[in-house]
Design a protein around this motif. Structure first.
Motif, PDB file in Angstrom:
ATOM      1  N   VAL A  16      59.239 -33.422  35.097  1.00 39.85           N
ATOM      2  CA  VAL A  16      58.077 -34.138  35.626  1.00 39.85           C
ATOM      3  C   VAL A  16      57.583 -33.439  36.892  1.00 39.85           C
ATOM      4  CG1 VAL A  16      58.852 -36.363  34.705  1.00 39.85           C
ATOM      5  CG2 VAL A  16      59.449 -35.721  37.038  1.00 39.85           C
ATOM      6  N   THR A  17      56.315 -33.651  37.197  1.00 37.26           N
ATOM      7  CA  THR A  17      55.713 -33.199  38.446  1.00 37.26           C
ATOM      8  C   THR A  17      55.108 -34.402  39.162  1.00 37.26           C
ATOM      9  OG1 THR A  17      53.588 -32.710  37.369  1.00 37.26           O
ATOM     10  CG2 THR A  17      55.203 -30.923  37.504  1.00 37.26           C
ATOM     11  N   VAL A  18      54.883 -34.269  40.486  1.00 35.79           N
ATOM     12  CA  VAL A  18      54.344 -35.360  41.305  1.00 35.79           C
ATOM     13  C   VAL A  18      53.089 -34.872  42.003  1.00 35.79           C
ATOM     14  CG1 VAL A  18      54.826 -37.000  43.166  1.00 35.79           C
ATOM     15  CG2 VAL A  18      56.683 -36.246  41.653  1.00 35.79           C
ATOM     16  N   ASP A  19      52.043 -35.709  42.029  1.00 36.31           N
ATOM     17  CA  ASP A  19      50.759 -35.281  42.574  1.00 36.31           C
ATOM     18  C   ASP A  19      50.672 -35.439  44.095  1.00 36.31           C
ATOM     19  OD1 ASP A  19      50.629 -38.049  42.753  1.00 36.31           O
ATOM     20  OD2 ASP A  19      48.584 -38.205  41.983  1.00 36.31           O
ATOM     21  N   ASP A  20      49.699 -34.704  44.699  1.00 38.34           N
ATOM     22  CA  ASP A  20      49.350 -34.860  46.115  1.00 38.34           C
ATOM     23  C   ASP A  20      48.611 -36.181  46.312  1.00 38.34           C
ATOM     24  OD1 ASP A  20      50.162 -32.244  45.979  1.00 38.34           O
ATOM     25  OD2 ASP A  20      48.531 -31.464  47.195  1.00 38.34           O
ATOM     26  N   ASN A  21      48.581 -36.632  47.588  1.00 37.56           N
ATOM     27  CA  ASN A  21      47.774 -37.810  47.894  1.00 37.56           C
ATOM     28  C   ASN A  21      47.545 -37.909  49.396  1.00 37.56           C
ATOM     29  OD1 ASN A  21      46.313 -40.111  47.156  1.00 37.56           O
ATOM     30  ND2 ASN A  21      47.929 -40.807  45.773  1.00 37.56           N
ATOM     31  N   PRO A  22      46.367 -38.375  49.815  1.00 34.78           N
ATOM     32  CA  PRO A  22      46.110 -38.604  51.239  1.00 34.78           C
ATOM     33  C   PRO A  22      46.604 -39.977  51.660  1.00 34.78           C
ATOM     34  CG  PRO A  22      44.116 -39.019  49.997  1.00 34.78           C
ATOM     35  CD  PRO A  22      45.147 -38.568  49.004  1.00 34.78           C
TER      36      PRO A  22
END
Length: 222
Positions: free
Chosen positions: A54-60
């Motif tokens: 799995v991969t995890v996304d960026d977020n502000p």
């Protein structure tokens, strides 16, 4: 002589705005959370499925911290970032009808962190600092996405909380009235194990998130 006196008074005014023992340091920043993610294979009933992960996304998000100067150079700082939302996407499950990059888990992340911080130039207009600390991360409002539920028959998601080390480096540029402009970067060790039921068995995956957090904002000294 008048010019020397004026320069001395200006320097004194800068020193008056500097930080020292007993001061409180408040920072508010806009941040981008960029995971340096890695994961194990996705396991089903204890057996790893080759080529999966799995991969995890960026977020502000918004970063709020409060520090206290217990000497002229050393401070303790509590980082209280507002919760950010992240999505984990799977790959390697094409044989089960799940295309690479399909979102499978949504979760909110709350990562309070305590830093021991050293101020290199507390009396100056430009004040670099660095710190090391300990992070606790809580995952909540976690849900399996519609594709995970409909295609994999996924249910009963559980995400473990995380405890890990953290490091930071930043610079405050003095403005006026005890305000400063701030740039700050942090690295935080965050990992979790996600487990959930599927139509073919109990699935699990270990996820190292380990984000780099870049923040830009303002500080206030009290």
């Amino acid at each position: 002589m008048k010019k020397v006196l004026a320069a001395t008074l200006a320097l004194m005014s800068f020193n008056a705005l500097a930080v020292e023992k007993g001061d409180w340091l408040l920072h508010i920043r806009g941040i981008n959370i960029s995971p340096n993610d890695d994961s194990s294979l996705i396991h089903v009933d204890g057996a790893g499925v080759a080529g999966t992960g799995v991969t995890v996304d960026d977020n502000p998000s918004l970063d709020i911290s409060l520090g206290y100067m217990f000497t002229d150079n050393w401070a303790v700082e509590l980082l209280a970032d507002l919760s950010s939302k992240h999505t984990a996407s799977a790959y390697g499950l094409g044989g089960l009808g799940v295309p690479d990059g399909t979102d499978v888990v949504d979760t909110n992340v709350l990562p309070p962190t305590v830093f021991l911080q050293y101020q290199f130039n507390p009396k100056g207009k430009v004040r670099p600092y660095m710190g090391v600390g300990l992070n606790y991360t809580l995952f909540f409002n976690d849900d399996l996405t519609a594709p995970a539920q409909e295609v994999l028959g996924a249910s009963n998601l559980d995400l473990d909380s995380s405890v890990g080390a953290a490091a930071q480096f930043g610079i405050d540029w003095e403005l006026q009235n005890n305000w400063s402009f701030n740039v700050d970067v942090k690295y935080i060790q965050i990992d979790t194990e996600a487990t959930f039921d599927t139509a073919i068995g109990r699935a699990s995956v270990d996820i190292d998130i380990n984000p780099t957090v870049l923040g830009i904002g303002f500080g206030k000294t009290f």
